[in-house]
Design an enzyme around this catalytic site. Structure first.
Site, short mmCIF file in Angstrom:
data_model
loop_
_atom_site.label_atom_id
_atom_site.label_comp_id
_atom_site.label_asym_id
_atom_site.label_seq_id
_atom_site.Cartn_x
_atom_site.Cartn_y
_atom_site.Cartn_z
CB CYS A 88 -0.88 0.05 1.25
SG CYS A 88 -2.08 -1.26 1.38
CG ASP A 89 2.85 5.05 -1.25
OD1 ASP A 89 3.83 4.85 -0.50
OD2 ASP A 89 2.54 6.16 -1.69
CB SER A 90 -1.58 6.85 1.87
OG SER A 90 -2.32 5.69 2.12
#
Length: 196
Positions: A71-73
Site C-alpha cells: 500500500c501507499d498513501s
C-alpha cells in the site's frame, strides 16, 4: 496460506488485526523518490498504485504461496501530490497550507497471489479543520503526523483536526479493508480464510 503485509505501518497492521487477521509483517524498502521520478507526469492515482506495487514486488519472491499486500498513501492538495512530511517544520508548514481546505487522500493497493496482481487506488475526500497555530505546532511536536501521508492521522491526536471525510475511513488509516476483500474475492479467496 498467510497474508503478508509489505509495510511497517502500525496503522495498517492495526486494521488487519482488528479485522481478525494476524499478518506476516515484511516491510519493503524502496527508493520512493526514484520510483516517482521514473513516472514523469503520471496521474496521481498511477503514482500511488505504482509505489504500492513496487513495495509488494520486493516481498513477493520470499512468499510465493501467500497473499502479499502493498500500500501507499499520498495527499492531493491544490493539485500537488504530497507524501510524508518527516520533520516538525515541514509538518507545521503543511498544516498551515491545508487547514480549512479540502483534499483527496489517495491510497494505492497492490495485492498479489498465485502469479496474479490486482492493483487499485481508493480516493477519499478529507475536510481539514481550521486548526489554530498553537494546535498545529503542538500536533507537529507530538511526532504523530511526521511519518503519515498528508501530515495527519484520522485516529489519535489527528482526530481533533479532521472535520469530515467522504469515502472509506479504513483507506484513510492506510489500507482499505473493503478493497482488500474485493481483491481476495478476485482470487477466489474469502476474507474469513485469514481470520485467526
Amino acid at each position: 496460506m498467510r497474508l503478508v503485509l509489505a509495510s511497517q505501518s502500525p496503522s495498517r497492521r492495526m486494521l488487519l488485526e482488528q479485522g481478525g487477521v494476524t499478518p506476516v509483517l515484511r516491510p519493503a524498502h524502496i527508493d520512493e523518490d526514484t520510483v516517482i521520478a521514473s513516472l514523469h507526469d503520471a496521474p496521481p492515482t498511477t503514482t500511488v498504485s505504482t509505489l504500492a506495487r513496487a513495495k509488494a514486488e520486493v516481498v513477493v519472491p520470499e512468499y510465493p504461496d501467500d497473499v502479499v499486500v502493498g500500500c501507499d498513501s499520498m495527499l492531493l492538495l491544490d493539485g500537488e501530490l504530497l507524501g510524508k512530511p518527516h520533520t516538525v517544520e515541514a509538518t507545521i508548514e503543511r498544516w498551515k497550507a491545508q487547514r480549512g481546505k479540502q483534499a483527496q487522500l489517495l491510497t494505492g493497493h497492490a495485492v498479489w497471489f498465485g502469479g496474479e496482481w490486482v492493483v487499485d487506488t481508493i480516493s477519499t475526500t478529507i475536510r481539514f479543520g481550521d486548526a489554530s497555530d498553537a494546535d498545529i505546532e503542538a500536533y507537529a511536536a507530538s511526532g504523530q503526523p511526521l511519518e503519515c501521508a498528508g501530515a495527519f492521522t484520522l485516529e489519535a491526536l489527528g482526530s481533533w483536526f479532521i472535520d469530515s471525510i467522504d469515502g472509506d475511513p479504513t483507506s484513510v488509516i492506510g489500507l482499505s479493508m473493503p478493497l482488500l476483500r474485493r481483491c481476495l474475492y478476485r482470487f477466489g479467496l474469502d476474507a474469513s480464510d485469514f481470520w485467526a
